[in-house]
Design a protein around this motif. Sequence first.
Motif, PDB file in Angstrom:
ATOM      1  N   THR A  73       0.796  -1.230   0.000  1.00 56.12           N
ATOM      2  CA  THR A  73       0.000   0.000   0.000  1.00 56.12           C
ATOM      3  C   THR A  73       0.827   1.279   0.000  1.00 56.12           C
ATOM      4  O   THR A  73       0.304   2.349  -0.286  1.00 56.12           O
ATOM      5  N   GLY A  74       2.105   1.206   0.340  1.00 52.08           N
ATOM      6  CA  GLY A  74       2.959   2.391   0.386  1.00 52.08           C
ATOM      7  C   GLY A  74       4.397   1.965   0.221  1.00 52.08           C
ATOM      8  O   GLY A  74       4.722   1.197  -0.675  1.00 52.08           O
ATOM      9  N   ILE A  75       5.268   2.431   1.098  1.00 52.27           N
ATOM     10  CA  ILE A  75       6.660   1.981   1.091  1.00 52.27           C
ATOM     11  C   ILE A  75       7.101   1.779   2.537  1.00 52.27           C
ATOM     12  O   ILE A  75       6.855   2.626   3.402  1.00 52.27           O
ATOM     13  N   ALA A  76       7.683   0.632   2.817  1.00 51.62           N
ATOM     14  CA  ALA A  76       8.207   0.315   4.139  1.00 51.62           C
ATOM     15  C   ALA A  76       9.504  -0.456   3.948  1.00 51.62           C
ATOM     16  O   ALA A  76       9.849  -0.851   2.823  1.00 51.62           O
ATOM     17  N   PHE A  77      10.230  -0.673   5.039  1.00 42.61           N
ATOM     18  CA  PHE A  77      11.535  -1.322   4.963  1.00 42.61           C
ATOM     19  C   PHE A  77      11.659  -2.331   6.094  1.00 42.61           C
ATOM     20  O   PHE A  77      11.380  -2.016   7.247  1.00 42.61           O
ATOM     21  N   PHE A  78      12.089  -3.541   5.749  1.00 39.28           N
ATOM     22  CA  PHE A  78      12.235  -4.612   6.725  1.00 39.28           C
ATOM     23  C   PHE A  78      13.716  -4.925   6.892  1.00 39.28           C
ATOM     24  O   PHE A  78      14.463  -4.978   5.915  1.00 39.28           O
ATOM     25  N   SER A  79      14.143  -5.133   8.137  1.00 41.63           N
ATOM     26  CA  SER A  79      15.555  -5.380   8.431  1.00 41.63           C
ATOM     27  C   SER A  79      15.830  -6.859   8.677  1.00 41.63           C
ATOM     28  O   SER A  79      14.986  -7.569   9.234  1.00 41.63           O
ATOM     29  N   PRO A  80      17.025  -7.330   8.312  1.00 41.44           N
ATOM     30  CA  PRO A  80      17.431  -8.683   8.700  1.00 41.44           C
ATOM     31  C   PRO A  80      17.738  -8.728  10.195  1.00 41.44           C
ATOM     32  O   PRO A  80      17.698  -7.699  10.883  1.00 41.44           O
ATOM     33  N   GLY A  81      18.068  -9.899  10.707  1.00 42.84           N
ATOM     34  CA  GLY A  81      18.335 -10.041  12.134  1.00 42.84           C
ATOM     35  C   GLY A  81      19.572  -9.302  12.606  1.00 42.84           C
ATOM     36  O   GLY A  81      19.683  -8.931  13.775  1.00 42.84           O
ATOM     37  N   ALA A  82      20.527  -9.095  11.718  1.00 41.66           N
ATOM     38  CA  ALA A  82      21.758  -8.373  12.053  1.00 41.66           C
ATOM     39  C   ALA A  82      22.044  -7.366  10.941  1.00 41.66           C
ATOM     40  O   ALA A  82      21.708  -7.611   9.783  1.00 41.66           O
ATOM     41  N   PRO A  83      22.623  -6.221  11.301  1.00 38.23           N
ATOM     42  CA  PRO A  83      23.109  -5.824  12.627  1.00 38.23           C
ATOM     43  C   PRO A  83      21.982  -5.484  13.593  1.00 38.23           C
ATOM     44  O   PRO A  83      20.904  -5.058  13.171  1.00 38.23           O
ATOM     45  N   ALA A  84      22.249  -5.684  14.877  1.00 38.15           N
ATOM     46  CA  ALA A  84      21.260  -5.388  15.905  1.00 38.15           C
ATOM     47  C   ALA A  84      20.925  -3.903  15.890  1.00 38.15           C
ATOM     48  O   ALA A  84      21.795  -3.061  15.699  1.00 38.15           O
TER      49      ALA A  84
END
Length: 213
Positions: free
Chosen positions: A81-92
């Motif tokens: 629906t828009g723009i978002a960003f997902f992070s991997p587990g690292a870096p913390a």
Amino acid sequence: MTTRFLSSTARTSIALAIGAGALFAAATAHAQVVSSGIVNLNIPASTNGLYLNVVTGANNLPAAGTGTTVPGWDINPWSATGIAFFSPGAPAGGAYVITSTSNVTNLTPGSLIGAGSSFGSGTTANQAQWTLNSSDNFFGFRFNNEAGGTLHYGWAQIAFGATLTDRTLVQYAFELTPGASIAVVPEPSTYAMMGLGVLGLMAAARRRKAKQA
């Protein structure tokens, strides 16, 4: 500062060298920026979006699978629906440069990304800050190279069409020296291509609307 453009062979060589520790001495070594050049990767309007390993170039396209299909992925712009960003587990602490309100920041050319930047998971993003019908959209990131266990900083450029769901990852770059800062400096030749990329996004959107009518 030296800029390198990545072919598939070069990506493999860099990944192997990072794993062997052959390319790195200390963070005080001369900066070396590795650039993807123009890649124009589609960012699907879905809950998966684009998973990308910035060192190897591996991604989840065209099937747009989950992150499990991209070993060692580093960045993941997404959203239906828009723009978002997902992070991997690292870096913390998250992968993306954020503002004080935890939104992923639309950086201006020349912005410096490094240890002094604020980082977050990027699960939300201020939709109003992104420029539509334009390629003047840049976000900063950091990643752990799983081969050598080193931390690196980088940036990526996004072109949006008439809406935030019409988008392409134009190019990206990262600093080869662990811990060294990097400035957002798109290649001069890309400015001439920005308009073409945006026009392509707009044309694709019109074709989709025509099919739905």
